[in-house]
Design a protein around this motif. Structure first.
Motif, PDB file in Angstrom:
ATOM      1  N   MET A   1      33.084  11.166  61.181  1.00 56.19           N
ATOM      2  CA  MET A   1      32.520  12.165  60.277  1.00 56.19           C
ATOM      3  C   MET A   1      33.505  13.297  60.077  1.00 56.19           C
ATOM      4  SD  MET A   1      28.617  12.337  61.732  1.00 56.19           S
ATOM      5  CE  MET A   1      28.027  13.398  60.429  1.00 56.19           C
ATOM      6  N   SER A   2      33.514  13.854  58.894  1.00 56.22           N
ATOM      7  CA  SER A   2      34.352  15.012  58.614  1.00 56.22           C
ATOM      8  C   SER A   2      33.782  16.233  59.313  1.00 56.22           C
ATOM      9  CB  SER A   2      34.423  15.253  57.109  1.00 56.22           C
ATOM     10  OG  SER A   2      35.011  14.154  56.461  1.00 56.22           O
ATOM     11  N   LYS A   3      34.653  17.204  59.540  1.00 56.40           N
ATOM     12  CA  LYS A   3      34.271  18.412  60.263  1.00 56.40           C
ATOM     13  C   LYS A   3      34.190  19.597  59.307  1.00 56.40           C
ATOM     14  CE  LYS A   3      34.420  16.673  64.523  1.00 56.40           C
ATOM     15  NZ  LYS A   3      33.280  16.722  65.447  1.00 56.40           N
ATOM     16  N   VAL A   4      33.300  20.537  59.609  1.00 55.67           N
ATOM     17  CA  VAL A   4      33.203  21.782  58.852  1.00 55.67           C
ATOM     18  C   VAL A   4      33.059  22.934  59.842  1.00 55.67           C
ATOM     19  CG1 VAL A   4      30.691  21.569  58.532  1.00 55.67           C
ATOM     20  CG2 VAL A   4      32.037  23.017  57.003  1.00 55.67           C
ATOM     21  N   MET A   5      33.851  23.989  59.634  1.00 54.51           N
ATOM     22  CA  MET A   5      33.747  25.192  60.453  1.00 54.51           C
ATOM     23  C   MET A   5      32.744  26.135  59.799  1.00 54.51           C
ATOM     24  SD  MET A   5      37.695  25.933  61.629  1.00 54.51           S
ATOM     25  CE  MET A   5      38.321  26.103  59.959  1.00 54.51           C
ATOM     26  N   ILE A   6      31.766  26.577  60.566  1.00 57.50           N
ATOM     27  CA  ILE A   6      30.754  27.515  60.080  1.00 57.50           C
ATOM     28  C   ILE A   6      30.971  28.857  60.757  1.00 57.50           C
ATOM     29  CG2 ILE A   6      28.298  28.044  59.929  1.00 57.50           C
ATOM     30  CD1 ILE A   6      27.796  25.001  59.927  1.00 57.50           C
ATOM     31  N   GLY A 239      35.424  20.007  50.476  1.00 57.11           N
ATOM     32  CA  GLY A 239      36.236  19.838  51.670  1.00 57.11           C
ATOM     33  C   GLY A 239      36.593  21.138  52.364  1.00 57.11           C
ATOM     34  N   GLY A 240      35.872  22.222  52.041  1.00 56.80           N
ATOM     35  CA  GLY A 240      36.158  23.516  52.644  1.00 56.80           C
ATOM     36  C   GLY A 240      35.206  23.856  53.768  1.00 56.80           C
ATOM     37  N   HIS A 241      35.379  25.056  54.280  1.00 55.81           N
ATOM     38  CA  HIS A 241      34.569  25.593  55.359  1.00 55.81           C
ATOM     39  C   HIS A 241      33.742  26.754  54.806  1.00 55.81           C
ATOM     40  CE1 HIS A 241      36.984  23.026  57.964  1.00 55.81           C
ATOM     41  NE2 HIS A 241      38.023  23.457  57.275  1.00 55.81           N
ATOM     42  N   VAL A 242      32.804  27.276  55.603  1.00 52.01           N
ATOM     43  CA  VAL A 242      31.844  28.221  55.033  1.00 52.01           C
ATOM     44  C   VAL A 242      31.566  29.393  55.974  1.00 52.01           C
ATOM     45  CG1 VAL A 242      30.722  26.495  53.579  1.00 52.01           C
ATOM     46  CG2 VAL A 242      29.882  26.869  55.908  1.00 52.01           C
ATOM     47  N   ARG A 243      31.171  30.526  55.344  1.00 52.85           N
ATOM     48  CA  ARG A 243      30.701  31.701  56.079  1.00 52.85           C
ATOM     49  C   ARG A 243      29.331  32.088  55.563  1.00 52.85           C
ATOM     50  NH1 ARG A 243      33.710  37.516  55.725  1.00 52.85           N
ATOM     51  NH2 ARG A 243      32.124  38.041  54.166  1.00 52.85           N
ATOM     52  N   VAL A 244      28.418  32.347  56.494  1.00 50.43           N
ATOM     53  CA  VAL A 244      27.091  32.853  56.144  1.00 50.43           C
ATOM     54  C   VAL A 244      26.764  33.992  57.098  1.00 50.43           C
ATOM     55  CG1 VAL A 244      26.264  30.655  55.207  1.00 50.43           C
ATOM     56  CG2 VAL A 244      25.934  31.157  57.637  1.00 50.43           C
ATOM     57  N   GLY A 245      25.731  34.766  56.756  1.00 49.71           N
ATOM     58  CA  GLY A 245      25.316  35.852  57.639  1.00 49.71           C
ATOM     59  C   GLY A 245      24.876  37.070  56.858  1.00 49.71           C
ATOM     60  N   LEU A 246      24.340  38.043  57.601  1.00 52.04           N
ATOM     61  CA  LEU A 246      23.750  39.225  56.985  1.00 52.04           C
ATOM     62  C   LEU A 246      24.788  40.178  56.414  1.00 52.04           C
ATOM     63  CD1 LEU A 246      20.819  40.037  59.462  1.00 52.04           C
ATOM     64  CD2 LEU A 246      20.832  38.558  57.436  1.00 52.04           C
ATOM     65  N   GLU A 247      26.069  40.006  56.732  1.00 49.89           N
ATOM     66  CA  GLU A 247      27.076  40.796  56.034  1.00 49.89           C
ATOM     67  C   GLU A 247      27.022  40.521  54.532  1.00 49.89           C
ATOM     68  OE1 GLU A 247      31.892  41.499  55.566  1.00 49.89           O
ATOM     69  OE2 GLU A 247      31.158  40.413  57.315  1.00 49.89           O
ATOM     70  N   ASP A 248      26.738  39.286  54.183  1.00 50.00           N
ATOM     71  CA  ASP A 248      26.817  38.856  52.789  1.00 50.00           C
ATOM     72  C   ASP A 248      25.460  38.737  52.105  1.00 50.00           C
ATOM     73  OD1 ASP A 248      29.597  38.574  53.180  1.00 50.00           O
ATOM     74  OD2 ASP A 248      29.333  36.528  53.917  1.00 50.00           O
ATOM     75  N   ASN A 249      24.408  38.520  52.861  1.00 47.21           N
ATOM     76  CA  ASN A 249      23.139  38.136  52.253  1.00 47.21           C
ATOM     77  C   ASN A 249      21.986  38.499  53.180  1.00 47.21           C
ATOM     78  OD1 ASN A 249      21.104  36.831  50.801  1.00 47.21           O
ATOM     79  ND2 ASN A 249      21.606  34.818  51.641  1.00 47.21           N
ATOM     80  N   ASN A 250      21.087  39.352  52.726  1.00 44.19           N
ATOM     81  CA  ASN A 250      19.949  39.781  53.537  1.00 44.19           C
ATOM     82  C   ASN A 250      18.768  38.818  53.512  1.00 44.19           C
ATOM     83  OD1 ASN A 250      20.502  42.287  54.868  1.00 44.19           O
ATOM     84  ND2 ASN A 250      20.560  43.289  52.872  1.00 44.19           N
TER      85      ASN A 250
END
Length: 293
Positions: A1-6, A239-250
């Motif tokens: 499986m491909s990997k993704v950094m969160i 094929g990219g990686h992702v950032r989530v969290g309250l810095e960006d979205n409440n």
């Protein structure tokens, strides 16, 4: 499986508890939220620091406190911001009635022993809390900032908001030898009214920015507010990686306030549905070329 950094970005330099009571602002709160996000599947923590009154800061002692509390709980990759924020220690009042973001304060984000640090090389005007705030990062300051990182063994996370940010300072500094491949470039899209020169999110904008990346780059996508969910999903498909969290979205959904771990858990679920496996911190360090702990 491909990997993704969160990546989880738990706090940021602008949002307040008045907007979302779940926002962690103090070292103990931030460390606990990061730990919950780590258990949910995040492998990198993109951190902002706050003063005791919740004002934004890059104070190295506060960053060090946050970092040490996180280290006591887990081995997540620590990425300290040098962007600061729009309040607190970051603001210098000018004689012309404008405010300026303190570059000297931003440099302090490199002094707390993080493995990575965000490189924000933009020059723009921010309007926050009724103040017009100049953020001035000309080429000379860009070089000072990235040299501070590399002298301390910190890998830059090149943060970009538009194609010209990739094609100008990031590419120029990479070509001057201030980073080693793979180059980790975080694209921030969807900011309201072009904040920090950001492009709106669309499929075409994101694919154009991916096409502009220097060779040997890997990319991450962050997106503001309602753009976060579609942009990060498309990033994984590309094929990219992702950032989530309250810095960006409440919000988790319309009218439903989020926690950081809720946003991470949803992203992990989407990744697995797409046949992707979230990486561990150790795997992320291998991908990024960081020393293992």
């Amino acid at each position: 499986m491909s990997k993704v950094m969160i990546t989880v970005a738990p706090t940021g330099g602008m949002a307040s508890k008045a907007q979302n009571p779940n926002l962690p602002t103090q070292p103990g709160e931030i460390a606990e939220s990061v730990y919950k996000s780590f258990k949910a599947g995040a492998c990198i923590a993109a951190l902002h620091a706050r003063r005791p009154d919740d004002g934004a800061t890059c104070n190295a002692d506060i960053y060090r406190d946050i970092n040490e509390r996180i280290r006591a709980k887990c081995d997540i990759v620590i990425n300290n911001s040098t962007g600061g924020g729009s309040s607190g220690d970051m603001l210098i009042e000018r004689q012309d009635g404008l405010y300026e973001s303190s570059f000297e304060e931003r440099l302090k984000g490199c002094e707390a022993g993080a493995e990575m640090a965000t490189f924000d090389g933009m020059t723009f005007v921010d309007v926050h809390g009724g103040k017009e705030i100049l953020v001035i990062t000309p080429p000379s300051r860009c070089e000072t900032l990235v040299k501070r990182m590399t002298d301390r063994g910190i890998k830059p996370e090149w943060e970009v908001f538009a194609p010209n940010h990739i094609l100008q300072d990031v590419t120029r500094l990479i070509q001057k030898g201030y980073d080693k491949p793979p180059y980790y470039i975080n694209m921030v899209l969807g900011a309201d009214k072009g904040f920090q020169g950001a492009m709106p999110y669309s499929h075409d904008v994101l694919t154009a920015m991916v096409a502009a990346l220097p060779p040997q780059s890997i990319f991450c996508v962050s997106a503001i507010g309602p753009a976060q969910l579609p942009a990060t999903t498309q990033a994984m498909l590309l094929g990219g990686h992702v950032r989530v969290g309250l810095e960006d979205n409440n919000y988790f959904s319309k009218g439903v306030l989020a926690t950081n771990e809720m946003l991470v858990e949803r992203t992990v679920g989407i990744a697995k549905a797409l046949g992707l496996q979230p990486t561990s911190p150790a795997e992320a360090r291998d991908i990024l070329g960081l020393a293992q702990r």
